[in-house]
Design a protein around this motif. Structure first.
Motif, PDB file in Angstrom:
ATOM      1  N   TYR A 144     -22.806  47.872  75.885  1.00 21.24           N
ATOM      2  CA  TYR A 144     -23.898  48.574  75.202  1.00 21.24           C
ATOM      3  C   TYR A 144     -23.564  48.678  73.718  1.00 21.24           C
ATOM      4  CZ  TYR A 144     -27.384  52.296  74.349  1.00 21.24           C
ATOM      5  OH  TYR A 144     -28.439  53.047  73.886  1.00 21.24           O
ATOM      6  N   GLU A 145     -24.505  48.214  72.881  1.00 22.38           N
ATOM      7  CA  GLU A 145     -24.300  48.150  71.430  1.00 22.38           C
ATOM      8  C   GLU A 145     -25.365  48.984  70.718  1.00 22.38           C
ATOM      9  OE1 GLU A 145     -25.861  44.573  69.593  1.00 22.38           O
ATOM     10  OE2 GLU A 145     -24.244  44.510  68.127  1.00 22.38           O
ATOM     11  N   ALA A 146     -24.947  49.804  69.773  1.00 22.75           N
ATOM     12  CA  ALA A 146     -25.907  50.554  68.957  1.00 22.75           C
ATOM     13  C   ALA A 146     -26.405  49.666  67.824  1.00 22.75           C
ATOM     14  CB  ALA A 146     -25.235  51.797  68.373  1.00 22.75           C
ATOM     15  N   LEU A 175     -18.962  46.899  69.897  1.00 23.20           N
ATOM     16  CA  LEU A 175     -18.915  47.283  68.489  1.00 23.20           C
ATOM     17  C   LEU A 175     -19.272  46.077  67.635  1.00 23.20           C
ATOM     18  CD1 LEU A 175     -15.605  49.319  68.675  1.00 23.20           C
ATOM     19  CD2 LEU A 175     -17.910  50.259  68.296  1.00 23.20           C
ATOM     20  N   ASP A 176     -20.113  46.314  66.638  1.00 20.80           N
ATOM     21  CA  ASP A 176     -20.544  45.253  65.731  1.00 20.80           C
ATOM     22  C   ASP A 176     -20.339  45.785  64.312  1.00 20.80           C
ATOM     23  OD1 ASP A 176     -22.342  43.926  63.886  1.00 20.80           O
ATOM     24  OD2 ASP A 176     -23.472  43.116  65.570  1.00 20.80           O
ATOM     25  N   SER A 177     -19.523  45.081  63.534  1.00 20.87           N
ATOM     26  CA  SER A 177     -19.150  45.610  62.213  1.00 20.87           C
ATOM     27  C   SER A 177     -20.379  45.850  61.338  1.00 20.87           C
ATOM     28  CB  SER A 177     -18.179  44.664  61.504  1.00 20.87           C
ATOM     29  OG  SER A 177     -18.765  43.393  61.322  1.00 20.87           O
ATOM     30  N   PHE A 178     -21.396  44.987  61.455  1.00 24.58           N
ATOM     31  CA  PHE A 178     -22.555  45.169  60.587  1.00 24.58           C
ATOM     32  C   PHE A 178     -23.249  46.491  60.872  1.00 24.58           C
ATOM     33  CE2 PHE A 178     -26.919  45.193  59.321  1.00 24.58           C
ATOM     34  CZ  PHE A 178     -26.844  44.764  58.011  1.00 24.58           C
ATOM     35  N   HIS A 179     -23.507  46.794  62.150  1.00 25.58           N
ATOM     36  CA  HIS A 179     -24.255  48.015  62.470  1.00 25.58           C
ATOM     37  C   HIS A 179     -23.505  49.263  62.019  1.00 25.58           C
ATOM     38  CE1 HIS A 179     -27.243  45.715  64.490  1.00 25.58           C
ATOM     39  NE2 HIS A 179     -26.383  45.214  65.357  1.00 25.58           N
ATOM     40  N   THR A 180     -22.179  49.215  62.116  1.00 25.77           N
ATOM     41  CA  THR A 180     -21.386  50.373  61.708  1.00 25.77           C
ATOM     42  C   THR A 180     -21.336  50.493  60.188  1.00 25.77           C
ATOM     43  OG1 THR A 180     -20.037  50.227  63.694  1.00 25.77           O
ATOM     44  CG2 THR A 180     -19.073  51.394  61.825  1.00 25.77           C
ATOM     45  N   VAL A 202     -16.391  42.774  70.731  1.00 22.57           N
ATOM     46  CA  VAL A 202     -16.437  43.101  69.304  1.00 22.57           C
ATOM     47  C   VAL A 202     -17.082  41.947  68.538  1.00 22.57           C
ATOM     48  CG1 VAL A 202     -15.044  43.500  67.237  1.00 22.57           C
ATOM     49  CG2 VAL A 202     -14.478  44.672  69.380  1.00 22.57           C
ATOM     50  N   GLN A 203     -18.110  42.283  67.778  1.00 24.62           N
ATOM     51  CA  GLN A 203     -18.807  41.295  66.951  1.00 24.62           C
ATOM     52  C   GLN A 203     -18.511  41.576  65.483  1.00 24.62           C
ATOM     53  OE1 GLN A 203     -22.749  42.243  68.443  1.00 24.62           O
ATOM     54  NE2 GLN A 203     -22.812  40.262  69.508  1.00 24.62           N
ATOM     55  N   LEU A 204     -18.257  40.521  64.726  1.00 27.33           N
ATOM     56  CA  LEU A 204     -17.908  40.677  63.324  1.00 27.33           C
ATOM     57  C   LEU A 204     -18.916  39.974  62.426  1.00 27.33           C
ATOM     58  CD1 LEU A 204     -14.067  40.023  63.571  1.00 27.33           C
ATOM     59  CD2 LEU A 204     -15.240  42.240  63.465  1.00 27.33           C
ATOM     60  N   PHE A 221     -29.288  38.425  55.901  1.00 32.48           N
ATOM     61  CA  PHE A 221     -28.244  38.398  54.875  1.00 32.48           C
ATOM     62  C   PHE A 221     -26.827  38.612  55.383  1.00 32.48           C
ATOM     63  CE2 PHE A 221     -32.194  39.576  52.724  1.00 32.48           C
ATOM     64  CZ  PHE A 221     -32.236  38.583  51.741  1.00 32.48           C
ATOM     65  N   ARG A 222     -26.635  38.681  56.688  1.00 30.08           N
ATOM     66  CA  ARG A 222     -25.253  38.792  57.155  1.00 30.08           C
ATOM     67  C   ARG A 222     -24.491  37.548  56.714  1.00 30.08           C
ATOM     68  NH1 ARG A 222     -24.372  41.001  63.213  1.00 30.08           N
ATOM     69  NH2 ARG A 222     -25.868  42.725  63.238  1.00 30.08           N
ATOM     70  N   ASN A 223     -23.174  37.661  56.590  1.00 32.41           N
ATOM     71  CA  ASN A 223     -22.356  36.471  56.399  1.00 32.41           C
ATOM     72  C   ASN A 223     -20.987  36.677  57.043  1.00 32.41           C
ATOM     73  OD1 ASN A 223     -21.348  38.160  54.401  1.00 32.41           O
ATOM     74  ND2 ASN A 223     -22.191  36.968  52.704  1.00 32.41           N
ATOM     75  N   LEU A 250     -17.937  36.121  65.891  1.00 29.26           N
ATOM     76  CA  LEU A 250     -18.799  36.162  64.705  1.00 29.26           C
ATOM     77  C   LEU A 250     -20.251  36.200  65.145  1.00 29.26           C
ATOM     78  CD1 LEU A 250     -16.915  33.370  62.749  1.00 29.26           C
ATOM     79  CD2 LEU A 250     -16.862  35.826  62.249  1.00 29.26           C
ATOM     80  N   GLU A 251     -20.995  37.143  64.620  1.00 26.44           N
ATOM     81  CA  GLU A 251     -22.427  37.195  64.912  1.00 26.44           C
ATOM     82  C   GLU A 251     -23.163  37.375  63.599  1.00 26.44           C
ATOM     83  OE1 GLU A 251     -24.450  40.615  66.248  1.00 26.44           O
ATOM     84  OE2 GLU A 251     -25.624  39.527  67.731  1.00 26.44           O
ATOM     85  N   VAL A 252     -23.677  36.270  63.080  1.00 27.52           N
ATOM     86  CA  VAL A 252     -24.255  36.275  61.740  1.00 27.52           C
ATOM     87  C   VAL A 252     -25.668  35.713  61.785  1.00 27.52           C
ATOM     88  CG1 VAL A 252     -24.081  35.187  59.473  1.00 27.52           C
ATOM     89  CG2 VAL A 252     -22.058  36.198  60.531  1.00 27.52           C
TER      90      VAL A 252
HETATM   91 MG   LIG Z   1     -24.435  42.562  67.343  1.00 25.31          MG
END
Ligand SMILES: [Mg+2]
Ligand SMILES: O=C(O)c1ccc(O)c(O)c1
Length: 629
Positions: A144-146, A175-180, A202-204, A221-223, A250-252
């Protein structure tokens, strides 16, 4: 406290989401495998648009040695009004069928974004618990991801609260670094609150700092880590400290990545994870043994690819700036032109890397030589970062300089301080004086074509340890130029990167003229730019009187000072903290590249970005230098 982790990051599988890459689903898998990834996230849209059964994708991935690390996303599931609940459970069962055909055991559920979703964590937990129970019956798991724009759940702590309440072994936190990081949140407290084994995935992703809605920011605009401005290393360190030992994926979502060749983007992605690996060192997580970046001591020389005729033209142009021919190569059609601490090499040798570059691009910089403390270490770092290297053939007794190939195809030569300089070993040096007015190369500015910025930033950051400055927008009369300056911590190697979508801007015209990216201008440092310009016949770019009028108003410069600047076609900038910058530009050489002289005072650390618009407008008006003209 989690047990002290033993595996460093490099031992974790590296994965990439298919959404990062262009092409068909098989193209994406092939690109991920060729770049060295161990796993892929299958983005549902890529499967829906694929014409073939999921079992075929499972086989293809297996043949490529790729694990399918997760199937994603499953949306708008939890905490819906009662009427929707059954349908959503049925929908989940259908996706479990697909997962089993694909051969993956993990599905990503992202937090509900629908207006109808209930603000009810207990209901969300009950729904996810039931889904996890059904998944477990088939040997599957749910994460589950926020989402940062989730209707009610948008922070990792809320998602964790729901996962904790659901209390099912087949349900974990994603956990996804972008959302946090996009919400200004951090993972502070993660290790204390969440056991490592409850983190399912974990997604970065990194991103430039933008002021816009977070959904649009995320989708366009993610990279990759190291390409943007978010603290992805700190985020990654926190998940490792919490004891997470699953894939780093990596999820970009990025418009430019989707339009670029999949293999190049996949290779950049893997490079970003290798780089991340080396900077994530934490007390319990040793860094991977990547050789440290070289200590840089400036630019030893720049090499221009020419033929005999273009070489003579360029030599004449350099002569107007006060350069003189200071050496002739012992065995090759290569000349050294020098002034003070600046060395420019004009290479017309047939059957060389320079000749190949000239064939493709015409007269242009084909190599940049950096002074490094250890060429061998810099080379092995570059190789570990998936870069190709090069060594030119050398004559008897001549030094062979190792090189790394930059993303634009030019070479970065690695010159170590040696007992004999390359000039003494390889050149007949010619007697003469040049007055020594230039101290060295201040910066080397590159023009890139659309979509190349992120890859260049990552290359120079990872391989040479250059740090990127904040992105800037520069106004050309024919379109916007986006700029980012890279520099080593001591400011000895400085490399502004400019990119423009328009072909009519100064940057766009260069990319057209040269048929690719490359060095657009070279700036030389001097103690007295006004004296330099006054003492040379070089054609300088003319700056309009309106500019000086405004300069007087902005900086309160004295009339005589302004008049002197105007006479020398000099531009001025101040940093508001006592630092100042005085600079002037030549017109361009055949509308290809140009030179700049710069004078820095009081710790000024920029490049006169405030003057870039005036410079580019003047360039749009100016005629390029032509031999004999
Ligand atoms: Mg994600
Ligand atoms: O933009 C999205 O919808 C989306 C979907 C799945 C994810 O893991 C994510 O981070 C974003």
């Amino acid at each position: 406290m989690p047990e002290a982790p033993r595996d460093p990051l490099r031992a974790l599988p590296k994965s990439i989401a298919t959404v990062c890459l262009s092409g068909s689903l098989p193209d994406k898998l092939e690109a991920a495998a060729s770049a060295g990834f161990q796993g892929v996230e299958i983005f549902e849209q890529d499967l829906l648009t694929h014409d073939g059964p999921p079992e075929g994708i499972r086989e293809m991935a297996a043949d490529l040695n790729l694990a399918i690390t997760i199937f994603q996303p499953f949306r708008d599931f939890e905490a819906m009004p009662e009427a929707q609940r059954r349908r959503n459970m049925d929908r989940a069962e259908r996706k479990f069928d697909v997962m089993q055909a694909l051969g993956t055991d993990l599905v990503l559920v992202c937090s509900n974004t629908l207006p109808a979703a209930l603000d009810d964590p207990a209901r969300a937990a009950a729904d996810l618990r039931e889904m996890a129970e059904r998944a477990a019956g088939r040997g599957l798991r749910v994460g589950y991801e926020a989402l940062a724009w989730g209707r009610h759940v948008n922070r990792w702590r809320q998602a964790w609260d729901i996962v904790r309440r659901a209390d099912h072994p087949a349900l974990g936190l994603i956990l996804d670094s972008f959302h946090t990081l996009s919400l200004g949140d951090t993972l502070d407290g993660l290790a204390a609150e969440v056991p490592g084994e409850r983190i399912a995935f974990v997604q970065l992703a990194d991103a430039p700092r933008l002021t816009m809605d977070v959904l649009g920011w995320s989708r366009h605009f993610r990279n990759f880590p190291g390409q943007g401005e978010l603290d992805v290393p700190g985020f990654t360190r926190a998940v490792l400290e919490a004891g997470y030992r699953g894939p780093l994926s990596l999820e970009v979502f990025n418009d430019e990545f989707r339009a670029a060749p999949a293999r190049r983007i996949a290779r950049d992605g893997h490079r970003s994870l290798i780089w991340l690996d080396s900077v994530v060192a934490a007390p319990s997580v040793p860094a991977a043994p990547l050789p440290p970046p070289p200590a840089l001591d400036g630019v030893e020389f720049l090499e221009f690819a020419v033929d005999e005729a273009r070489g003579a033209d360029l030599a004449a142009f350099l002569g107007t700036l006060g350069f003189r021919k200071a050496g002739q190569h012992r065995s090759k059609a290569v000349e050294l032109w020098r002034q003070g601490g600046v060395n420019l090499v004009l290479n017309a040798e047939p059957d060389s890397a320079a000749a190949g570059h000239f064939e493709l691009h015409g007269a242009s910089v084909c190599a940049t030589a950096l002074r490094v403390d250890s060429a061998a270490r810099a080379l092995s770092r570059a190789e570990a970062l998936l870069c190709s290297t090069w060594r030119e053939r050398a004559g008897e007794g001549e030094r062979s300089i190792p090189a790394v190939r930059a993303p634009d195809g030019t070479l970065i030569l690695l010159v170590e301080p040696g007992a004999r300089s390359i000039w003494e070993s390889d050149f007949h040096l010619l007697p003469g004086e040049d007055g020594g007015a230039l101290e060295g190369v201040d910066h080397v500015a590159h023009a890139l074509s659309g979509g190349q910025m992120d890859g260049f930033v990552l290359f120079h950051r990872a391989v040479f340890g250059l740090e990127p400055g904040a992105p800037l927008d520069l106004p050309d009369p024919q379109g916007l130029v986006r700029s980012r300056a890279m520099a080593d911590p001591a400011g000895r190697v400085r490399m502004p990167l400019n990119v423009s979508e328009s072909r009519q801007t100064a940057t766009g015209r260069f990319v057209s003229a040269i048929a690719g990216a490359g060095v657009h201008h070279v700036a030389f440092s001097t103690r007295d730019a006004a004296a330099f310009v006054a003492g040379r016949s070089a054609p300088m770019l003319e700056i309009p009187a309106n500019y000086y009028e405004d300069l007087g108003a902005r900086f309160g410069l004295a009339d005589e000072e302004l008049a002197a600047l105007e006479r020398g076609h000099l531009l001025y900038d101040g940093d508001g903290q006592g630092g100042a910058f005085v600079h002037a530009f030549t017109v361009s050489f055949e509308d290809r590249f140009f030179f700049e002289v710069v004078e820095r005072h009081g710790g000024y650390d920029g490049y006169g970005a405030a003057n870039a618009g005036v410079r580019m407008a003047a360039q749009a008006r100016a005629r390029p230098w032509m031999p004999g003209g």
